[in-house]
Design a protein around this motif. Structure first.
Motif: not given
Length: 533
Positions: A107-110, A163-165, A189
Motif C-alpha cells: 500500500w501507499h497512503r498519503d 506519507w506511508e508505504v 512513514s
C-alpha cells in the motif's frame, strides 16, 4: 461488474453538502473508490484506490450561558478544516499447493490536513483574570495605558502532511487439525507539520479577524519519520468437532525519529519500542445452536510523533502547537479478557452476549496545564474498561429486528491529578481507583427494525439511547455545579430501493424527532458570557 477471463471491477462515490444547523457550520465531503481485479486459476489479485476530500466548518464546544440563549450559536469562529487523503492498495493471493496459500499486500497512503481557526489570546484571558481584582486600575480601564491588552484573539493556521508505504506477506498452511499462518509486515512513514499564529481581534460576532499588517509567526515545525516491523504467527487447532483453540503471537518493533522546533533550530530526538503480544482463544459448540467462547489477548500502541513532541509538564503545548524535545512516553499495553456465548433458541432468532475487561498500562492521555488551551501528553499508570455486550437478531417473514445493549465501566485504576482550567491547588481535579473517565456513557442501547415492503424495497429505522456521562474537568466530583452530560435518545429512519441489479437508491433521515442533546461536556472559563464581553 464482472466479465470473461475472471476480470471484475467496482466503482463507488459519495458527495455530501450541507449548510449545517449551527451558525457558520457548512460542510462538503466527497469520496471515490475504484477497484480492478482478476481471478485466474490459483491466483487472484486486485488493485484499489480510495480518495477522499472535505471542507468542514466546525464550531466546537459552546459555553453554557450562550447555549441557554441559542444552542445553534458558536463560541468563537471560524474553525475550518480541509482534508485530502488517498490510499492505493494491491492484494495478491496464490495457492502454492492444495494446503498452502501465499498472500501479499502492498500500500501507499498519503494525506494532507489544513486548518485555520480563531482562538482566545492567552495574554488577554490572563489580563481579564488580573483585572477582576482591580477593574479601575489603569492597565484595566485605560485603553492607551501600559499593560492594557487590546488584542483578544489569535488566528491559527496549520498544515499537516503524511506519507506511508508498506507491505505484508503471509503464508497459510493446513495440516491435519492445524491451520497455520506465518507472516511479516513492514512500513515506513513520514510526517510534516507546521503551525502559524497571527495577532487578531474578535469582531461583534466573535469571528477572529487578523490585524492588518501583523505577520504570521511560524511557531511550530515538525518533521517525523516512523519505521515499524512486525512478525506474527497463528495456529487454529481443531481439537474435535465441537472445540477449536486459537493461539497467536505478534512481535512489534518501531522507531520514531523527530526533528522539531519553533521552527529553527530543529532539535532531534528518537525513540525505539518493542513488544511481543500473545493471544489465546477457545470456542466450544454445546450443540448446533449454542456456542461458548473465551479469549485473552495483549495489544500495544506506540506513541505518535505529536504525542512525543508534547510530553513535558513544564512546557505545555497549545495542541498541537508548542512541540519541543520532550520526555520519553511509554507505549500503551492493554490486556483484554472476554467470555461469551452465542445461541439460537428459536428459528430466526440469534442471541449473543459477552463479558469483557481491558486493563491498560501506561495509557496516554492529554491533560491541560491550568489554562483553557495549553496541555501535554502523559502516561496514566493504569486504566480499566469493563462491561457487558448483548445483542439479538430476529427474522420473521418480511421483518428483521435488531437490538443491542452495552454496559461500559471505564475508570482510572491509579492515583493522580488531571490539571485543567478549573483545577486549583485548593480544589484539584484528582482521580483514584474507581474514578469514572469523562466522555464515556455507561449505558448504550440500540433497537432497529427493517421491513421488506416490496421486492427490492426496504423501509426501516432505529432508536439509539445513550446514558449520562461525566463532564471533563470534574472527574473528581469536586465541582458539582458542572453536573453531568445528560443522557439522550434519537430516532433515525431509512429506506432503500434496489431498482436494478447494479443500482440502488436510498434515503436516510437522522434525528427525525429533532431531539436537542449534547454528546460531550467540559469545564472551562467562560470568556464570552451570553456571547458578549
Amino acid at each position: 461488474m464482472r466479465w470473461e477471463g475472471g476480470w471484475h471491477a467496482y466503482a463507488a462515490g459519495t458527495v455530501f453538502d450541507e449548510d449545517g444547523w449551527r451558525d457558520k457550520s457548512s460542510g462538503r465531503l466527497g469520496n471515490l473508490f475504484l477497484k480492478l481485479g482478476r481471478d485466474q486459476g490459483d491466483t487472484s489479485w486486485s488493485l484499489s484506490y480510495a480518495y477522499g476530500r472535505s471542507r468542514l466548518t466546525g464550531n466546537g464546544l459552546l459555553n453554557q450561558s450562550l447555549y441557554d440563549i441559542d444552542r445553534r450559536a458558536g463560541y468563537t469562529f471560524s474553525d475550518i478544516t480541509r482534508n485530502r487523503s488517498g490510499l492505493l492498495n494491491f492484494q495478491l493471493t496464490h495457492a502454492l499447493t492444495p494446503n498452502d496459500d501465499l498472500s501479499v499486500v502492498a500500500w501507499h497512503r498519503d494525506g494532507r490536513r489544513q486548518g485555520s481557526n480563531g482562538d482566545v489570546n492567552e495574554d488577554w484571558s490572563e489580563w481579564l483574570e488580573e483585572c477582576e481584582d482591580d477593574p479601575q486600575a489603569s492597565a484595566c480601564s485605560n485603553p492607551s495605558g501600559p499593560g492594557y491588552v487590546k488584542n483578544n484573539a489569535v488566528f491559527n493556521r496549520s498544515d499537516a502532511r503524511q506519507w506511508e508505504v508498506g507491505t505484508s506477506v503471509q503464508w497459510s498452511h493446513r495440516s491435519g487439525i492445524h491451520q497455520w499462518a506465518l507472516g511479516a509486515e513492514m512500513a515506513h512513514s513520514r510526517t510534516r507539520y507546521d503551525q502559524y499564529t497571527q495577532e487578531a481581534i474578535f469582531n461583534a460576532e466573535r469571528v477572529a479577524v487578523p490585524i492588518p499588517g501583523s505577520e504570521a509567526e511560524h511557531e511550530v515545525a515538525l518533521r517525523g519519520r516512523n519505521s515499524r516491523f512486525a512478525l506474527f504467527l497463528a495456529d487454529t487447532i481443531r481439537i474435535n468437532e465441537q472445540t477449536r483453540l486459537s493461539l497467536s503471537a505478534r512481535w512489534n518493533a518501531s522507531r520514531v525519529s523527530n526533528e522539531l522546533g519553533h521552527p529553527a533550530p530543529l532539535e532531534r530526538e528518537s525513540f525505539s519500542y518493542r513488544k511481543l503480544n500473545p493471544a489465546i482463544g477457545i470456542s466450544h459448540d454445546l450443540s448446533r445452536k449454542a456456542t461458548i467462547f473465551a479469549s485473552f489477548s495483549q495489544g500495544s500502541r506506540m506513541p505518535s510523533a505529536l504525542e512525543l513532541g508534547c510530553a513535558d509538564p513544564s512546557e505545555p503545548c497549545t495542541l498541537p502547537a508548542g512541540l519541543q524535545s520532550d520526555p520519553y512516553l511509554k507505549q500503551v499495553v492493554a490486556r483484554t479478557l472476554e467470555i461469551g456465548a452465542r445461541v439460537q433458541p428459536a428459528e430466526g432468532l440469534q442471541i449473543a452476549g459477552a463479558l469483557f475487561r481491558t486493563v491498560s498500562r501506561d495509557d496516554i492521555v492529554f491533560v491541560r496545564a491550568g489554562t483553557s488551551q495549553a496541555g501535554y501528553f502523559t502516561n496514566v499508570p493504569e486504566t480499566r474498561r469493563q462491561g457487558l455486550e448483548l445483542s439479538a437478531r430476529l427474522k420473521r417473514g418480511d421483518w428483521n429486528w435488531q437490538a443491542g445493549y452495552t454496559f461500559l465501566d471505564a475508570t482510572y485504576q491509579s492515583e493522580g491529578v488531571l490539571p485543567g482550567p478549573l483545577s486549583t491547588e485548593k480544589k484539584p481535579n484528582t482521580f483514584s481507583p474507581g474514578t469514572r473517565m469523562a466522555g464515556l456513557p455507561r449505558h448504550v442501547f440500540k433497537l432497529g427494525v427493517d421491513w421488506r415492503a416490496a421486492p427490492g424495497v426496504r423501509i426501516g429505522g432505529d432508536w439509539l439511547a445513550f446514558g449520562s456521562q461525566v463532564v471533563a474537568g470534574n472527574e473528581s466530583g469536586t465541582r458539582p455545579q458542572l453536573g453531568k452530560v445528560a443522557g439522550f435518545g434519537v430516532v433515525n429512519l431509512r429506506a432503500q430501493w434496489q431498482f436494478s441489479e447494479r443500482w440502488k437508491a436510498y434515503v436516510r433521515v437522522n434525528n427525525v424527532m429533532n431531539k436537542a442533546y449534547a454528546s460531550y461536556g467540559t469545564g472551562a472559563e467562560d470568556l464570552f458570557p451570553g456571547g458578549k464581553r
